[in-house]
Design a protein around this motif. Structure first.
Motif, PDB file in Angstrom:
ATOM      1  N   MET A   1       0.825  -1.217   0.000  1.00 44.55           N
ATOM      2  CA  MET A   1       0.000   0.000   0.000  1.00 44.55           C
ATOM      3  C   MET A   1       0.855   1.262   0.000  1.00 44.55           C
ATOM      4  SD  MET A   1      -3.107  -1.083   2.458  1.00 44.55           S
ATOM      5  CE  MET A   1      -4.205  -2.399   1.981  1.00 44.55           C
ATOM      6  N   LEU A   2       1.921   1.247   0.782  1.00 45.42           N
ATOM      7  CA  LEU A   2       2.816   2.409   0.789  1.00 45.42           C
ATOM      8  C   LEU A   2       3.522   2.562  -0.555  1.00 45.42           C
ATOM      9  CD1 LEU A   2       4.318   2.043   4.377  1.00 45.42           C
ATOM     10  CD2 LEU A   2       2.702   3.798   3.576  1.00 45.42           C
ATOM     11  N   THR A   3       3.962   1.449  -1.130  1.00 48.67           N
ATOM     12  CA  THR A   3       4.646   1.474  -2.423  1.00 48.67           C
ATOM     13  C   THR A   3       3.713   1.909  -3.540  1.00 48.67           C
ATOM     14  OG1 THR A   3       6.234  -0.201  -1.734  1.00 48.67           O
ATOM     15  CG2 THR A   3       5.876   0.017  -4.100  1.00 48.67           C
ATOM     16  N   SER A   4       2.441   1.570  -3.417  1.00 44.81           N
ATOM     17  CA  SER A   4       1.486   1.882  -4.488  1.00 44.81           C
ATOM     18  C   SER A   4       1.373   3.382  -4.743  1.00 44.81           C
ATOM     19  CB  SER A   4       0.108   1.296  -4.166  1.00 44.81           C
ATOM     20  OG  SER A   4      -0.526   2.029  -3.143  1.00 44.81           O
ATOM     21  N   ARG A   5       1.742   4.179  -3.754  1.00 44.44           N
ATOM     22  CA  ARG A   5       1.685   5.638  -3.928  1.00 44.44           C
ATOM     23  C   ARG A   5       2.628   6.126  -5.017  1.00 44.44           C
ATOM     24  NH1 ARG A   5       2.021   7.168   2.462  1.00 44.44           N
ATOM     25  NH2 ARG A   5       0.032   6.245   3.070  1.00 44.44           N
ATOM     26  N   SER A   6       3.691   5.367  -5.251  1.00 43.91           N
ATOM     27  CA  SER A   6       4.687   5.793  -6.236  1.00 43.91           C
ATOM     28  C   SER A   6       4.468   5.178  -7.625  1.00 43.91           C
ATOM     29  CB  SER A   6       6.094   5.456  -5.733  1.00 43.91           C
ATOM     30  OG  SER A   6       6.267   4.057  -5.685  1.00 43.91           O
TER      31      SER A   6
ATOM     32  N   VAL B   1      -3.425  -3.353  -4.836  1.00 39.38           N
ATOM     33  CA  VAL B   1      -3.761  -3.034  -3.443  1.00 39.38           C
ATOM     34  C   VAL B   1      -4.850  -3.972  -2.927  1.00 39.38           C
ATOM     35  CG1 VAL B   1      -4.794  -1.261  -1.957  1.00 39.38           C
ATOM     36  CG2 VAL B   1      -2.957  -0.649  -3.560  1.00 39.38           C
TER      37      VAL B   1
ATOM     38  N   GLU C   1      11.650  -0.895  -5.355  1.00 38.27           N
ATOM     39  CA  GLU C   1      10.435  -0.913  -4.546  1.00 38.27           C
ATOM     40  C   GLU C   1       9.640  -2.197  -4.785  1.00 38.27           C
ATOM     41  OE1 GLU C   1       8.106   2.694  -4.388  1.00 38.27           O
ATOM     42  OE2 GLU C   1       9.812   3.797  -5.181  1.00 38.27           O
TER      43      GLU C   1
ATOM     44  N   ARG D   1      -2.841  -0.572 -10.273  1.00 36.39           N
ATOM     45  CA  ARG D   1      -2.538  -0.160  -8.900  1.00 36.39           C
ATOM     46  C   ARG D   1      -3.665  -0.586  -7.957  1.00 36.39           C
ATOM     47  NH1 ARG D   1      -1.139   5.906  -7.880  1.00 36.39           N
ATOM     48  NH2 ARG D   1      -3.131   6.126  -8.910  1.00 36.39           N
TER      49      ARG D   1
END
Length: 128
Positions: free
Chosen positions: A21-26, A40, A93, A36
């Motif tokens: 979830m944190l990686t999906s921001r990038s 998630v 990532e 994406r």
């Protein structure tokens, strides 16, 4: 059945889902439209299925839910590979998340095998 708070695999799966979830921001959504969100959802399904499995009450139901968690973990890793190949996600990532996913997959496989073996021993004891 097991208390989900005591399942190490659940904690590992939560770490995996959080990392995804944190990686999906990038993720560059323009390079992989819709992927994406799929990533998630698949990653979040892993700990959810494990937690549900812990409260089902029978080995066959427990094993079925663990297999669903394993399928979701494999789906997540597939999405990560596609995102890296398309350039939508930086390899460092993606590989970090995939490493966490691989740990969860190994733990799930071992747990499923242990249930299978316990069930087989029980069947052998009933036949004697």
């Amino acid at each position: 059945m097991a208390d989900s708070r005591n399942l190490r695999v659940l904690h590992a799966a939560e770490d995996f889902a959080a990392a995804v979830m944190l990686t999906s921001r990038s993720i560059d959504a323009a390079r992989a439209p819709g992927l994406r969100g799929q990533l998630v959802r698949a990653a979040a399904a892993v700990p959810a299925n494990i937690a549900e499995a812990a409260h089902l009450g029978t080995d066959p139901n427990f094993r079925r839910q663990l297999r669903l968690a394993l399928a979701s973990a494999n789906e997540s890793n597939s999405h990560l590979r596609i995102l890296m190949r398309t350039g939508a996600l930086e390899p460092v990532e993606g590989l970090r998340c995939m490493g966490k996913g691989a740990v969860v997959c190994r733990m799930l496989v071992r747990l499923i095998r242990a249930i299978d073996e316990r069930e087989a021993r029980g069947a052998d004891n009933r036949m004697e």
